[in-house]
Design an enzyme around this catalytic site. Structure first.
Site, PDB file in Angstrom:
ATOM      1  N   ARG A  94      73.559  20.288 -58.823  1.00 16.27           N
ATOM      2  CA  ARG A  94      74.618  20.455 -57.823  1.00 16.27           C
ATOM      3  C   ARG A  94      74.298  19.584 -56.606  1.00 16.27           C
ATOM      4  NH1 ARG A  94      75.316  25.088 -53.433  1.00 16.27           N
ATOM      5  NH2 ARG A  94      77.245  24.268 -52.567  1.00 16.27           N
TER       6      ARG A  94
ATOM      7  N   GLU B 257      80.012  27.573 -48.163  1.00 14.46           N
ATOM      8  CA  GLU B 257      79.732  28.515 -47.071  1.00 14.46           C
ATOM      9  C   GLU B 257      80.612  28.293 -45.843  1.00 14.46           C
ATOM     10  OE1 GLU B 257      75.538  28.804 -46.299  1.00 14.46           O
ATOM     11  OE2 GLU B 257      75.046  29.201 -48.388  1.00 14.46           O
TER      12      GLU B 257
ATOM     13  N   ASN C 164      75.837  31.989 -53.176  1.00 11.98           N
ATOM     14  CA  ASN C 164      74.585  31.555 -52.547  1.00 11.98           C
ATOM     15  C   ASN C 164      73.900  32.814 -52.024  1.00 11.98           C
ATOM     16  OD1 ASN C 164      75.597  29.026 -53.074  1.00 11.98           O
ATOM     17  ND2 ASN C 164      75.899  28.447 -50.940  1.00 11.98           N
TER      18      ASN C 164
ATOM     19  N   GLU D  91      72.986  28.729 -55.107  1.00 13.29           N
ATOM     20  CA  GLU D  91      71.843  28.493 -54.215  1.00 13.29           C
ATOM     21  C   GLU D  91      71.006  29.751 -54.196  1.00 13.29           C
ATOM     22  OE1 GLU D  91      72.463  27.198 -50.156  1.00 13.29           O
ATOM     23  OE2 GLU D  91      74.016  25.790 -50.783  1.00 13.29           O
TER      24      GLU D  91
ATOM     25  N   TYR E  91      70.231  34.552 -50.447  1.00 17.83           N
ATOM     26  CA  TYR E  91      68.872  34.383 -49.908  1.00 17.83           C
ATOM     27  C   TYR E  91      68.195  35.687 -49.516  1.00 17.83           C
ATOM     28  CZ  TYR E  91      69.780  29.411 -49.848  1.00 17.83           C
ATOM     29  OH  TYR E  91      70.050  28.128 -50.245  1.00 17.83           O
TER      30      TYR E  91
ATOM     31  N   HIS F 230      80.019  20.064 -47.770  1.00 20.54           N
ATOM     32  CA  HIS F 230      78.798  20.776 -47.372  1.00 20.54           C
ATOM     33  C   HIS F 230      78.472  20.356 -45.939  1.00 20.54           C
ATOM     34  CE1 HIS F 230      75.179  22.983 -49.283  1.00 20.54           C
ATOM     35  NE2 HIS F 230      74.956  22.956 -47.979  1.00 20.54           N
TER      36      HIS F 230
END
Ligand code: FCB
Length: 484
Positions: free
Chosen positions: A95, A184, A312, A387, A314, A139
């Site tokens: 990606r 995002e 994504n 991600e 985290y 992005h």
């Protein structure tokens, strides 16, 4: 099919759980991710226009180490080297994002042939290596010309993005079938226009909500343009999700959790997949905006049929609405609750879980929960983790990087994906963030997320232990399936 239970990659649990590599379906996309401004460098080469990040990094105090993406990790000049890393790990997907100002230096109109040539060569090199390109259209590197005209708070920016998406698809769509429109929008809108921690660094809460809406209109226009050009193309949007917990049962904390969950997890997803913004979030935002930027037909436009929701992931948040809650979760060096417009006085509480170098709590079970919740709330769309990764302060010693914490992080999150699949979630891919260390936005080069270590002086790359482990896992997972 034989499975070697002794390899770390198989990761068979002491509890008798199936080896990790065997828990994924055939055809699963195993990848790593990067983005244009973070890796390419060559910011004034071959006719690339200026982006808001070029402008932002030049302002003193915006980036902790005073650095910029002028060279980054030189991916623009090193297609062969980057693709070799992907290939060496045995990945079948990669990606990356397109730099809008490299392709349309003025943000609209003229297409820069040299910009297209770079991405075309990258796509060809990936396909030649047996790697499927997953292309992100936005992005965060908005052409500066469009910011000069008002940026994302202005509707015209979304219209220009639709043109850019069509031009990018026209150039690459014969070979690229996976398209992520916007990465995002939460960060682009609220870190960019409310807290000002990201480019363009504006602190205008009302404008940031208009920006969020126009990013979604941009998503709709791009998804529409791509499907019109190629009904077989897979369209997606990349959103960042966090489980949000209340610090206590006190009503102020429960309400803080509702508000943060609303803006972070439901606002963009409901718009893209249900064609409406959540009522409670609109009520909260109503304190700072009258929504006059929402036009008739916008919600239908945003609600394009999507093939994949790009997740994504985290960390998780625990929040309090009580005064004195400590703000500790850091999206960027000057993090503050102004990243959540109309959500003043939310505190982010640490719970004692281990943290990464970003101060982000490590909570792999939260990924399983997030994937299950998304599947429950938005059935019918496939999910991909596009991600996931962690920063740690790596040390290069004799060409080796013993990053056991990152290895554990990636292994535990891949296992969390397998748990979600076991529970019926249609998860089709996992992409580690990131392929290699790179420019981490307002943190400059001080935070390393790569599976591959980059010596920022020389540009040399070295596989970290985590990258070797991930490569072993992927090769094992893919060969298990091919042997069936
Ligand atoms: C995500 C961004 C990505 C990178 C990681 C650490 O929010 O999409 O570019 O900065 O965080």
């Amino acid at each position: 099919m034989t499975i070697d239970n002794d390899t770390a990659a198989n990761g068979a649990g002491d509890d008798g759980s199936a080896p990790l590599a065997s828990r994924f379906p055939s055809g699963f996309s195993w990848g790593a991710a990067t983005s244009s401004y973070q890796v390419e460098g060559a910011t004034s080469t071959d006719g690339r226009g200026s982006s808001i990040w070029d402008t932002f990094v030049a302002e003193p105090g915006r980036v902790v180490d005073g650095s910029n993406g002028d060279t980054a990790i030189d991916s623009y000049r090193n297609i062969e080297g980057d693709v070799a890393l992907v290939k060496e790990m045995g990945l079948n997907a990669y990606r990356f994002s397109l730099s809008w100002p490299r392709i349309m230096p003025e943000g609209g109109g003229r297409v820069n042939a040299a910009g297209i040539a770079y991405y075309s060569a990258l796509v060809d090199a990936l396909l030649e290596a047996g790697v499927t390109p997953w292309v992100t259209l936005y992005h965060w590197d908005l052409p500066q010309a469009l910011e000069n005209a008002g940026g994302w708070p202005k509707r015209d920016t979304a219209e220009r993005f639709g043109e850019f998406a069509a031009a990018a698809h026209e150039a690459l769509g014969d070979r690229v079938k996976h398209w992520i429109t916007v990465n995002e929008p939460w960060c682009a809108a609220f870190l960019g226009y409310s807290s000002g921690e990201h480019a363009p660094g504006r602190r205008e809460p009302a404008a940031s909500i208009a920006a969020a809406h126009h990013l979604m209109v941009a998503h709709g226009l791009a998804a529409q343009a791509i499907k019109e050009a190629d009904p077989e193309a897979k369209t997606s949007i990349g959103l960042n999700f966090y489980p949000v917990y209340a610090a206590s049962d006190a009503p102020v904390d429960v309400d803080a959790a509702r508000r943060i969950d609303g803006v972070q997890n439901r606002f963009f997803t409901d718009a893209a997949l249900k064609g409406r913004y959540p009522e409670d979030v609109l009520d909260d935002f109503g304190a700072v905006t009258d929504f006059s930027f929402i036009e008739v037909g916008d919600m239908e436009l945003i609600n394009q049929p999507l093939d994949i929701l790009s997740v994504n992931f985290y960390s998780q948040f625990t929040v309090t609405g009580a005064d004195g809650g400590s703000v500790s979760a850091s999206a960027a060096p000057t993090d503050s609750d102004s990243a959540w417009p109309a959500n003043d006085h939310v505190g982010f509480v640490t719970t004692g879980l281990p943290q990464t170098d970003m101060g982000w709590e490590i909570a792999p079970a939260g990924l399983t929960d997030t994937l299950k919740r998304l599947h429950d709330n938005y059935p019918g769309v496939k999910l991909a983790v596009t991600e996931n990764g962690a920063a740690f302060p790596d040390k290069l010693l004799d060409g080796q990087v013993a990053d056991s914490e990152r290895l554990d992080y990636v292994r535990d999150h891949v296992a969390a994906c397998a748990d979600a699949i076991d529970e019926g979630v249609p998860l089709i891919g996992y992409f580690a963030w990131s392929l290699a260390d790179n420019f981490e936005w307002a943190w400059g080069y001080t935070k390393r997320f790569g599976l591959v270590y980059v010596d920022f002086e020389t540009g040399r790359r070295y596989f970290k232990d985590s990258g070797k482990w991930y490569g072993d896992l992927v090769r094992q997972a893919r060969s298990n399936r091919e042997a069936e």
